[in-house]
Write a protein that holds these residues in place. Structure first.
Motif, PDB file in Angstrom:
ATOM      1  N   ARG A 234      63.865  62.994  55.195  1.00  0.00           N
ATOM      2  CA  ARG A 234      64.863  63.803  53.919  1.00  0.00           C
ATOM      3  C   ARG A 234      66.009  65.352  54.129  1.00  0.00           C
ATOM      4  O   ARG A 234      66.779  64.402  54.677  1.00  0.00           O
ATOM      5  CB  ARG A 234      64.294  63.475  52.101  1.00  0.00           C
ATOM      6  CG  ARG A 234      65.281  63.471  51.108  1.00  0.00           C
ATOM      7  CD  ARG A 234      65.286  63.974  50.330  1.00  0.00           C
ATOM      8  NE  ARG A 234      63.402  64.926  49.795  1.00  0.00           N
ATOM      9  CZ  ARG A 234      61.856  64.233  49.676  1.00  0.00           C
ATOM     10  NH1 ARG A 234      62.434  62.842  49.302  1.00  0.00           N
ATOM     11  NH2 ARG A 234      61.326  65.163  49.162  1.00  0.00           N
ATOM     12  N   ASP A 235      65.035  65.758  54.340  1.00  0.00           N
ATOM     13  CA  ASP A 235      65.413  67.230  55.379  1.00  0.00           C
ATOM     14  C   ASP A 235      66.437  67.342  56.419  1.00  0.00           C
ATOM     15  O   ASP A 235      67.609  66.881  56.720  1.00  0.00           O
ATOM     16  CB  ASP A 235      64.330  68.195  55.949  1.00  0.00           C
ATOM     17  CG  ASP A 235      63.104  68.276  54.181  1.00  0.00           C
ATOM     18  OD1 ASP A 235      64.090  68.207  53.404  1.00  0.00           O
ATOM     19  OD2 ASP A 235      62.117  69.205  54.972  1.00  0.00           O
ATOM     20  N   VAL A 236      65.625  65.563  57.589  1.00  0.00           N
ATOM     21  CA  VAL A 236      66.468  65.555  58.586  1.00  0.00           C
ATOM     22  C   VAL A 236      67.585  65.118  58.462  1.00  0.00           C
ATOM     23  O   VAL A 236      68.846  65.058  58.637  1.00  0.00           O
ATOM     24  CB  VAL A 236      65.611  65.190  59.840  1.00  0.00           C
ATOM     25  CG1 VAL A 236      66.849  64.659  60.849  1.00  0.00           C
ATOM     26  CG2 VAL A 236      64.743  66.061  60.410  1.00  0.00           C
ATOM     27  N   LEU A 237      67.917  63.667  57.669  1.00  0.00           N
ATOM     28  CA  LEU A 237      68.825  63.191  57.244  1.00  0.00           C
ATOM     29  C   LEU A 237      70.360  63.872  56.145  1.00  0.00           C
ATOM     30  O   LEU A 237      71.287  63.780  56.710  1.00  0.00           O
ATOM     31  CB  LEU A 237      68.632  62.080  56.221  1.00  0.00           C
ATOM     32  CG  LEU A 237      69.696  61.330  55.167  1.00  0.00           C
ATOM     33  CD1 LEU A 237      70.136  60.298  56.621  1.00  0.00           C
ATOM     34  CD2 LEU A 237      68.712  60.729  54.343  1.00  0.00           C
ATOM     35  N   LEU A 238      69.299  64.679  55.350  1.00  0.00           N
ATOM     36  CA  LEU A 238      70.488  65.856  54.344  1.00  0.00           C
ATOM     37  C   LEU A 238      71.179  67.141  55.517  1.00  0.00           C
ATOM     38  O   LEU A 238      71.951  67.436  55.543  1.00  0.00           O
ATOM     39  CB  LEU A 238      69.740  66.144  53.275  1.00  0.00           C
ATOM     40  CG  LEU A 238      69.472  65.040  52.498  1.00  0.00           C
ATOM     41  CD1 LEU A 238      68.875  65.722  51.087  1.00  0.00           C
ATOM     42  CD2 LEU A 238      70.621  64.266  51.813  1.00  0.00           C
TER      43      LEU A 238
END
Length: 185
Positions: free
Chosen positions: A129-133
């Motif tokens: 989620r951190d990478v995607l966002l």
């Protein structure tokens, strides 16, 4: 901004704050909502100020360094973020899509996918989620994300690929961008 390198945080933190606060605030708002954005942005800069002498310009730009701190602060707010995404998923399409059937196709499609997408994002493991966002909301490169999160370039790519695959599956195998392009030529 000009082509000049950003100021070093250890030397002139007020310039760093002025240059990046709005951007970090926007990122926090998109991750957690307006209510938490000011707190997250303030906490990010408080931590950056406390760590300013440890900043290494060889490792990352000031912007990337701040996104790394902001992402960690957001991570501390993860439970609230996850609850908000799950609540959006339960809401499904917004009332506007139901009440105003004459809205453009793209708007209706986006509203219809919003709940599913929010739920799928909430279900992603934190690292994915951190990478995607960071890609979607901060427009950071793979190198910048690697530096911000303290992970390898390859890990960024694999987490992003896994996140995209999971989201595609959650949306029924469709890519909403391609669907919109096909509909509108």
């Amino acid at each position: 901004m000009t082509g000049d390198p950003p100021p070093r945080p250890a030397e002139c933190f007020d310039e760093v704050f002025d240059a990046y606060f709005a951007e970090i605030h926007r990122y926090a708002a998109r991750r957690l909502g307006q209510d938490a954005a000011a707190d997250v942005a303030a906490q990010t800069f408080l931590e950056a100020f406390r760590q300013r002498r440890r900043y290494d310009p060889e490792r990352a730009s000031v912007r990337t360094w701040l996104y790394g701190i902001a992402t960690k602060v957001v991570g501390r707010h993860q439970r609230a973020e996850t609850r908000a995404l799950r609540a959006r998923a339960r809401l499904g399409p917004g009332r506007d899509a139901e009440e105003h059937t004459e809205r453009i196709d793209a708007r209706v499609s986006a509203e219809g996918l919003r709940g599913k997408l929010a739920g799928a994002i909430a279900a992603l493991p934190r690292g994915q989620r951190d990478v995607l966002l960071l890609v979607a909301l901060a427009d950071l490169s793979h190198d910048e994300i690697a530096a911000a999160l303290g992970i390898s370039y390859g890990t960024v790519g694999s987490r992003l690929n896994r996140a995209r695959t999971t989201l595609r599956r959650a949306l029924g195998g469709t890519n909403p961008i391609l669907t919109l392009e096909e509909q509108h030529g």
